[in-house]
Design a protein around this motif. Sequence first.
Motif, PDB file in Angstrom:
ATOM      1  N   ALA A  72       3.018 -12.666  -7.479  1.00  0.00           N
ATOM      2  CA  ALA A  72       4.324 -13.324  -7.639  1.00  0.00           C
ATOM      3  C   ALA A  72       5.494 -12.403  -6.973  1.00  0.00           C
ATOM      4  CB  ALA A  72       4.829 -13.412  -9.318  1.00  0.00           C
ATOM      5  N   ALA A  73       6.153 -13.047  -5.884  1.00  0.00           N
ATOM      6  CA  ALA A  73       7.276 -12.355  -5.216  1.00  0.00           C
ATOM      7  C   ALA A  73       8.478 -11.787  -6.072  1.00  0.00           C
ATOM      8  CB  ALA A  73       7.359 -13.262  -4.089  1.00  0.00           C
ATOM      9  N   THR A 107       4.222   1.691   9.971  1.00  0.00           N
ATOM     10  CA  THR A 107       3.984   1.182   8.759  1.00  0.00           C
ATOM     11  C   THR A 107       4.948   0.720   7.954  1.00  0.00           C
ATOM     12  OG1 THR A 107       1.815   2.430   8.554  1.00  0.00           O
ATOM     13  CG2 THR A 107       2.632   1.080   6.522  1.00  0.00           C
ATOM     14  N   GLU A 108       6.131   1.714   7.931  1.00  0.00           N
ATOM     15  CA  GLU A 108       7.475   1.422   7.325  1.00  0.00           C
ATOM     16  C   GLU A 108       7.875   0.124   8.058  1.00  0.00           C
ATOM     17  OE1 GLU A 108      10.862   1.883   4.969  1.00  0.00           O
ATOM     18  OE2 GLU A 108       8.934   2.619   4.661  1.00  0.00           O
ATOM     19  N   PHE A 109       8.150   0.065   9.433  1.00  0.00           N
ATOM     20  CA  PHE A 109       8.917  -0.984  10.162  1.00  0.00           C
ATOM     21  C   PHE A 109       8.045  -2.151  10.140  1.00  0.00           C
ATOM     22  CE2 PHE A 109      10.658   2.711  12.737  1.00  0.00           C
ATOM     23  CZ  PHE A 109      11.699   2.729  11.890  1.00  0.00           C
ATOM     24  N   ALA A 110       6.709  -2.171   9.968  1.00  0.00           N
ATOM     25  CA  ALA A 110       5.969  -3.343  10.219  1.00  0.00           C
ATOM     26  C   ALA A 110       5.632  -4.231   8.866  1.00  0.00           C
ATOM     27  CB  ALA A 110       4.516  -3.070  10.856  1.00  0.00           C
ATOM     28  N   LEU A 111       5.238  -3.007   7.834  1.00  0.00           N
ATOM     29  CA  LEU A 111       5.057  -3.910   6.523  1.00  0.00           C
ATOM     30  C   LEU A 111       5.742  -3.485   5.379  1.00  0.00           C
ATOM     31  CD1 LEU A 111       1.233  -2.665   6.736  1.00  0.00           C
ATOM     32  CD2 LEU A 111       2.036  -4.983   7.182  1.00  0.00           C
ATOM     33  N   LEU A 112       6.220  -1.984   5.056  1.00  0.00           N
ATOM     34  CA  LEU A 112       6.817  -1.749   3.948  1.00  0.00           C
ATOM     35  C   LEU A 112       8.231  -2.351   3.882  1.00  0.00           C
ATOM     36  CD1 LEU A 112       5.471   1.884   3.437  1.00  0.00           C
ATOM     37  CD2 LEU A 112       4.538  -0.431   2.677  1.00  0.00           C
ATOM     38  N   GLU A 113       9.160  -1.976   4.763  1.00  0.00           N
ATOM     39  CA  GLU A 113      10.540  -2.381   4.857  1.00  0.00           C
ATOM     40  C   GLU A 113      10.443  -4.046   4.598  1.00  0.00           C
ATOM     41  OE1 GLU A 113      13.537  -2.587   8.334  1.00  0.00           O
ATOM     42  OE2 GLU A 113      13.348  -0.572   7.263  1.00  0.00           O
ATOM     43  N   PRO A 114       9.745  -4.816   5.668  1.00  0.00           N
ATOM     44  CA  PRO A 114       9.917  -6.303   5.171  1.00  0.00           C
ATOM     45  C   PRO A 114       9.566  -6.664   3.971  1.00  0.00           C
ATOM     46  CG  PRO A 114       8.868  -5.727   7.306  1.00  0.00           C
ATOM     47  CD  PRO A 114       9.011  -4.351   6.760  1.00  0.00           C
ATOM     48  N   LEU A 115       8.316  -6.135   3.261  1.00  0.00           N
ATOM     49  CA  LEU A 115       7.858  -6.343   1.979  1.00  0.00           C
ATOM     50  C   LEU A 115       9.177  -6.153   1.108  1.00  0.00           C
ATOM     51  CD1 LEU A 115       5.091  -7.328   0.620  1.00  0.00           C
ATOM     52  CD2 LEU A 115       4.776  -4.976   0.182  1.00  0.00           C
ATOM     53  N   ALA A 116       9.720  -5.097   1.086  1.00  0.00           N
ATOM     54  CA  ALA A 116      10.671  -4.884   0.310  1.00  0.00           C
ATOM     55  C   ALA A 116      12.139  -5.632   0.374  1.00  0.00           C
ATOM     56  CB  ALA A 116      11.268  -3.048   0.416  1.00  0.00           C
ATOM     57  N   GLU A 117      12.291  -6.098   1.654  1.00  0.00           N
ATOM     58  CA  GLU A 117      13.293  -6.913   1.772  1.00  0.00           C
ATOM     59  C   GLU A 117      12.996  -8.132   1.852  1.00  0.00           C
ATOM     60  OE1 GLU A 117      14.421  -6.038   5.852  1.00  0.00           O
ATOM     61  OE2 GLU A 117      15.484  -4.160   5.300  1.00  0.00           O
ATOM     62  N   ARG A 119      11.106 -10.189   3.472  1.00  0.00           N
ATOM     63  CA  ARG A 119      10.661 -10.879   4.871  1.00  0.00           C
ATOM     64  C   ARG A 119       9.336 -11.136   4.973  1.00  0.00           C
ATOM     65  NH1 ARG A 119      11.751  -7.825   8.720  1.00  0.00           N
ATOM     66  NH2 ARG A 119      12.286  -5.903   7.762  1.00  0.00           N
ATOM     67  N   LEU A 120       8.477 -10.214   4.336  1.00  0.00           N
ATOM     68  CA  LEU A 120       7.211 -10.433   4.137  1.00  0.00           C
ATOM     69  C   LEU A 120       6.544 -10.577   2.604  1.00  0.00           C
ATOM     70  CD1 LEU A 120       4.900 -10.313   6.125  1.00  0.00           C
ATOM     71  CD2 LEU A 120       4.637  -7.899   5.599  1.00  0.00           C
ATOM     72  N   ARG A 121       5.593 -11.143   2.434  1.00  0.00           N
ATOM     73  CA  ARG A 121       5.037 -11.502   0.988  1.00  0.00           C
ATOM     74  C   ARG A 121       3.501 -11.406   0.812  1.00  0.00           C
ATOM     75  NH1 ARG A 121       6.063 -16.400  -2.187  1.00  0.00           N
ATOM     76  NH2 ARG A 121       4.159 -15.885  -2.958  1.00  0.00           N
ATOM     77  N   PHE A 122       3.048 -11.350  -0.198  1.00  0.00           N
ATOM     78  CA  PHE A 122       1.605 -11.336  -0.371  1.00  0.00           C
ATOM     79  C   PHE A 122       1.316 -12.747  -0.458  1.00  0.00           C
ATOM     80  CE2 PHE A 122       2.337  -7.199  -2.397  1.00  0.00           C
ATOM     81  CZ  PHE A 122       1.542  -6.328  -1.772  1.00  0.00           C
ATOM     82  N   LEU A 175      -1.059 -11.021   3.850  1.00  0.00           N
ATOM     83  CA  LEU A 175       0.494 -10.835   4.082  1.00  0.00           C
ATOM     84  C   LEU A 175       1.076 -11.920   4.993  1.00  0.00           C
ATOM     85  CD1 LEU A 175       0.964  -6.949   4.210  1.00  0.00           C
ATOM     86  CD2 LEU A 175       1.367  -8.404   2.154  1.00  0.00           C
ATOM     87  N   GLU A 176       2.183 -12.461   4.750  1.00  0.00           N
ATOM     88  CA  GLU A 176       2.520 -13.564   5.388  1.00  0.00           C
ATOM     89  C   GLU A 176       4.129 -13.648   5.529  1.00  0.00           C
ATOM     90  OE1 GLU A 176       2.277 -16.878   1.875  1.00  0.00           O
ATOM     91  OE2 GLU A 176       0.614 -16.933   3.254  1.00  0.00           O
ATOM     92  N   GLY A 177       4.788 -14.260   6.527  1.00  0.00           N
ATOM     93  CA  GLY A 177       6.503 -14.176   6.458  1.00  0.00           C
ATOM     94  C   GLY A 177       6.908 -15.284   5.744  1.00  0.00           C
ATOM     95  N   ARG A 178       7.894 -15.021   5.004  1.00  0.00           N
ATOM     96  CA  ARG A 178       8.355 -15.958   4.044  1.00  0.00           C
ATOM     97  C   ARG A 178       9.094 -17.169   4.893  1.00  0.00           C
ATOM     98  NH1 ARG A 178      10.632 -13.345  -1.449  1.00  0.00           N
ATOM     99  NH2 ARG A 178      10.045 -15.411  -2.257  1.00  0.00           N
ATOM    100  N   PRO A 179       8.499 -18.344   4.717  1.00  0.00           N
ATOM    101  CA  PRO A 179       9.263 -19.363   5.542  1.00  0.00           C
ATOM    102  C   PRO A 179      10.553 -19.743   5.231  1.00  0.00           C
ATOM    103  CG  PRO A 179       7.507 -20.444   3.834  1.00  0.00           C
ATOM    104  CD  PRO A 179       7.576 -18.840   3.620  1.00  0.00           C
ATOM    105  N   VAL A 180      11.337 -20.187   5.997  1.00  0.00           N
ATOM    106  CA  VAL A 180      12.851 -20.362   5.603  1.00  0.00           C
ATOM    107  C   VAL A 180      12.943 -21.805   5.748  1.00  0.00           C
ATOM    108  CG1 VAL A 180      15.183 -20.224   6.326  1.00  0.00           C
ATOM    109  CG2 VAL A 180      13.634 -18.244   6.761  1.00  0.00           C
ATOM    110  N   ARG A 181      13.023 -22.684   4.625  1.00  0.00           N
ATOM    111  CA  ARG A 181      13.123 -23.861   4.692  1.00  0.00           C
ATOM    112  C   ARG A 181      14.691 -24.469   4.292  1.00  0.00           C
ATOM    113  NH1 ARG A 181       8.986 -25.532   0.122  1.00  0.00           N
ATOM    114  NH2 ARG A 181       9.781 -23.771  -0.739  1.00  0.00           N
TER     115      ARG A 181
END
Length: 290
Positions: A72-73, A107-117, A119-122, A175-181
């Motif tokens: 759950a995001a 790793t910070e730029f590609a995965l962890l920062e987008p996950l925290a913000e 922009r990326l989700r499980f 891991l996938e980008g969160r779609p913007v609808r």
Amino acid sequence: MDAARREKKEHGTLSFPFQIYPALDGSEADDSDFIPYHWHPELEIITVDCGRVSLTIADRMYEGARGDVFFAASEELHEIRAAGRENQFRSFVFAADFLQFARADETEFALLEPLAEGRLRFATCLRSGEPGQSEVRTLLAQIVRTWQQQAPGCQLAVKAALLGIVAVCAQYGRLEGRPVRPGADYRARQLREIVGYLGEHFTEPLSLTEVASHFGLSPQYFSTFFRENFGRTFTQHINSLRIEQAARLLRETDLPVMEVGFSVGFDNFSYFIKRFRSVYGVSPSHYRKG
């Protein structure tokens, strides 16, 4: 209003925002088999450990079997149902930003920062047997063992295992980008507001028409919108909240059964018993004795 159904409890501590539910040491034990719709800013990993568990995450319903893993995001509405002690699940709740590094790297730029913000989700569902599932379950089992032992360095071991889960999910494309609808943010906010309002007022006399009017919607539109997004009718949802609260009162208080039924919002005692039996398979009196 949006914060009304936000979980009030703190998950872990400020210095280590991580928690496992149910508690491994028996403290804060909660034998509830129904976790109603809620949201929190932390990420949550849910494992089905025994039997079958029903989940609703965002606007999709899932039937989970032993070995399945769900994610759950942040701020995503979710609900968990596991009827009976033969059906068991465990939740791992943590703040995404505490996985980040003080010194930024690739790793910070590609995965962890987008996950925290956000922009990326499980990916929400990882079924037993799918690529990466066994590795994720192994890392979660390692977290449980480490957390139970509370040996020196256990917090670092937990953090390393969580980072390992991020790595496994990245490796297997989970891991996938969160779609913007268009309108997605407004719709999510409206859903959280509805859940929050009902979570605050479900013990009061509520009608679909009155609640729809509160949100500036027609009864017909609200009814359709509710069923499409929650997978049940307005009445079914209110009854679920009332029955869960009744079960909690039966476990934790000595209130007479009739008083319990009236206190959670039912105005007909026979109807309360009927609805309770349909969920738990026994009458409220037998549930208390069990």
